[in-house]
Write a protein that holds these residues in place. Structure first.
Motif, PDB file in Angstrom:
ATOM      1  N   GLY A  38       0.778  -1.235   0.000  1.00 56.69           N
ATOM      2  CA  GLY A  38       0.000   0.000   0.000  1.00 56.69           C
ATOM      3  C   GLY A  38       0.804   1.276   0.000  1.00 56.69           C
ATOM      4  N   ARG A  62      -3.579  -5.243  -5.544  1.00 56.26           N
ATOM      5  CA  ARG A  62      -4.219  -4.316  -4.601  1.00 56.26           C
ATOM      6  C   ARG A  62      -5.744  -4.324  -4.776  1.00 56.26           C
ATOM      7  NH1 ARG A  62      -3.365   0.816  -2.180  1.00 56.26           N
ATOM      8  NH2 ARG A  62      -5.224   1.133  -0.864  1.00 56.26           N
ATOM      9  N   GLN A 188      -3.444   5.420  -3.407  1.00 59.83           N
ATOM     10  CA  GLN A 188      -2.067   4.998  -3.631  1.00 59.83           C
ATOM     11  C   GLN A 188      -1.607   5.517  -4.978  1.00 59.83           C
ATOM     12  OE1 GLN A 188      -1.474   0.765  -4.006  1.00 59.83           O
ATOM     13  NE2 GLN A 188       0.720   0.882  -3.555  1.00 59.83           N
TER      14      GLN A 188
END
Length: 572
Positions: A38, A62, A188
């Motif tokens: 992350g 992710r 992110q």
């Protein structure tokens, strides 16, 4: 390090095997683990080292680890990952890689860019079934302003070739897009580039959340297995030398990329190659998008041996098997040199890079060699290696199609604007500029002499003709100034002719004096203004009025007028 050691999703591992990947490259090994956890990542590596696969694998993992917070909406997409790329070709390349790596993940990917069907892309976005959206900043901004998609559910932002974004002037577009998505602490951000300049580092500082910097660049900026060669050559010798080099290489050069600095040179070079028996494709920003994709696809499939391109094709394109790169023009930007020669010797293979340095680009050589940290090996050629080129036909020397909305035709180009609107228009005679033969005719015609009435009318309008100033002489009144001969005999002859007696008019009868009722009355004659005076202090004489003669009771008109004119002239 193996991909199985990263603990990736099984569907993602299947896509990695389909792509033929086994072990991680240095940039992948340094960037994928922190990205999976992350963290924001800033990665720098040479072209062809797997940067695209690095951020795609990290993004898919992710998205699998986190569920969609809001259900899909009909008529508006809510992408969870956004990939920004500077060029259309790079967008298409990223989508192809994403289609292979994410084939077994169940995640949907869509790319949008200019130059292709606008409504088709819009309908695909409106379907509301997009997880990863890839595009160029301009088209992404357009659809976002129309609320075709929304970025409120964005989880991952990827910026590929960040330095190129700044070179193309996309910084303001990026800032606008950043303002429409969650802040750096709620998303992110992954930023990758082959070169990491000041602008890219400043962008990471302002819009990223404590990024992890990963660099996989060796001491030498260029790829290690690229054999470089520099030729000092005149600009007029470049095409003859290139044709001779192609002839000598034969089948050894099976896939060649030739880079040029200007679109005009690319068009010219393609015409010369075609005239001398070499098939080639051409890529530039002016070629319409559908043709660009077609040419690039043919070159990637090996159906086209030579590809001529501007720097639009120097970044991020994955083309396997490029044996030679030719810098027909030395690039103006040293970074472009690294990206150009990076099209060959990819994924551990070998390749050759030739650079032509002429009198116009020699001043760029020191900056290029300083940037790559080495001197490019110089090679010399013999005059016998030059081939006299076959000149292309004039019909072939025309501008290529552009990428405008009208299908790439532009507004006529040189053939329309130059020949039809330029040379042919000048051949037509202009009304304001007569032909030469018309001037001769006008010169041969004597200027018309204005009538006395016209002259009088002009004088009446206030425009007086210029009078030549005469010098007074103590000459006789009958002498004409400068003439030396007396005009008195002429005047006396005119007066004598005018002074002939005229018969008295016959009185009409009473019946004749009655006007006929059917005939309209004749308008009265207009009186002419006086033209001269006999002597100072005397009344003006009208040329239309009769003056009684001294002898014979006749009428004196022209004689008195002429005599008065000459008298006034002598007095003046």
């Amino acid at each position: 390090m193996k991909f199985e050691e990263l603990g990736l999703h099984e569907g993602l591992l299947a896509g990695i095997r389909d792509a033929g990947f086994d072990a991680l490259t240095p940039i992948q090994e340094g960037s994928i683990p922190p990205a999976i956890l992350g963290s924001d990542v800033t990665g720098q590596a040479q072209t062809g080292t797997g940067k695209t696969a690095a951020f795609l694998i990290a993004t898919y993992q992710r998205l699998h680890a986190s569920d969609r917070q809001v259900a899909r909406q009909e008529g508006c997409s809510l992408p969870r990952a956004l990939v920004l790329a500077p060029t259309r070709e790079l967008v298409v390349q990223i989508e192809k890689d994403a289609a292979v790596l994410g084939a077994h993940t169940g995640l949907n990917t869509l790319c949008v860019f200019g130059g292709v069907d606008y409504e088709k892309q819009r309908k695909q976005l409106e379907a509301g079934d997009i997880d990863v959206l890839v595009g160029t900043p301009g088209r992404l901004m357009d659809y976002l302003k129309q609320r075709v998609y929304d970025l409120k559910q964005l989880q991952v932002l990827i910026i590929d070739e960040a330095d190129r974004m700044f070179d193309l002037g996309f910084i303001d577009d990026l800032k606008w897009l950043f303002s429409k998505m969650p802040g750096p602490d709620r998303r992110q951000t992954l930023l990758f580039s082959a070169t990491m300049g000041f602008n890219s580092r400043e962008l990471a500082r302002r819009f990223m959340n404590e990024p992890v910097f990963v660099s996989a660049t060796p001491d030498q900026m260029t790829a290690e297995k690229v054999r470089q060669a520099l030729y000092h050559i005149g600009s007029r010798e470049k095409i003859p030398f290139l044709l001779g080099w192609l002839k000598r290489m034969g089948e050894q050069a099976t896939r060649i990329m030739i880079f040029i600095n200007t679109k005009r040179m690319g068009e010219k070079l393609q015409d010369y190659l075609a005239a001398n028996g070499y098939e080639s494709g051409y890529l530039s920003g002016d070629v319409r998008q559908t043709k660009r994709l077609s040419v690039l696809s043919r070159f990637q499939e090996g159906k086209l041996p030579i590809l001529i391109a501007t720097d639009v094709a120097s970044r991020g394109l994955h083309i396997d098997g490029v044996t030679h790169v030719v810098n027909f023009d030395l690039p103006l930007d040293p970074e472009d040199y690294v990206h150009r020669i990076g099209r060959t010797a990819r994924a551990g293979t070998e390749g050759d890079a030739l650079t032509f340095c002429d009198e116009y680009t020699a001043e760029n050589l020191p900056a290029v060699e300083k940037y790559i940290g080495m001197k490019i090996p110089v090679e010399w050629f013999e005059e016998a290696e030059l081939v006299t080129p076959i000149e292309p036909p004039r019909s072939a020397r025309k501008p290529k199609e552009s990428s405008g909305r009208d299908g790439g035709k532009g507004r006529g180009g040189r053939s329309e604007r130059g020949e039809r609107g330029g040379r042919r228009r000048s051949e037509q005679p202009s009304e304001a500029a007569p032909q030469a033969d018309e001037k001769v005719v006008v010169a041969q015609v004597a200027p018309p002499v204005p009538a006395p009435e016209a002259a009088t009318a002009v004088e009446g309008e206030g425009v007086k003709p210029k009078r030549r100033r005469r010098r007074r002489k103590p000459a006789d009144a009958g002498q004409v100034e400068g003439g030396g001969e007396s005009v008195a005999p002429v005047v006396e002859a005119v007066v004598a002719a005018s002074a002939q007696p005229v018969a008295a008019p016959v009185e009409p009868s009473a019946s004749e004096t009655q006007p006929e009722p059917s005939k309209p009355k004749r308008p009265a004659a207009r009186k002419r203004p006086a033209v001269a005076s006999a002597q100072k202090g005397e009344a003006k004489i009208d040329s239309a009025q009769a003056v009684p003669a001294q002898e014979g009771g006749g009428v004196l008109k022209a004689g008195s007028v002429l005599k008065a004119l000459f008298s006034e002239s002598n007095e003046g």
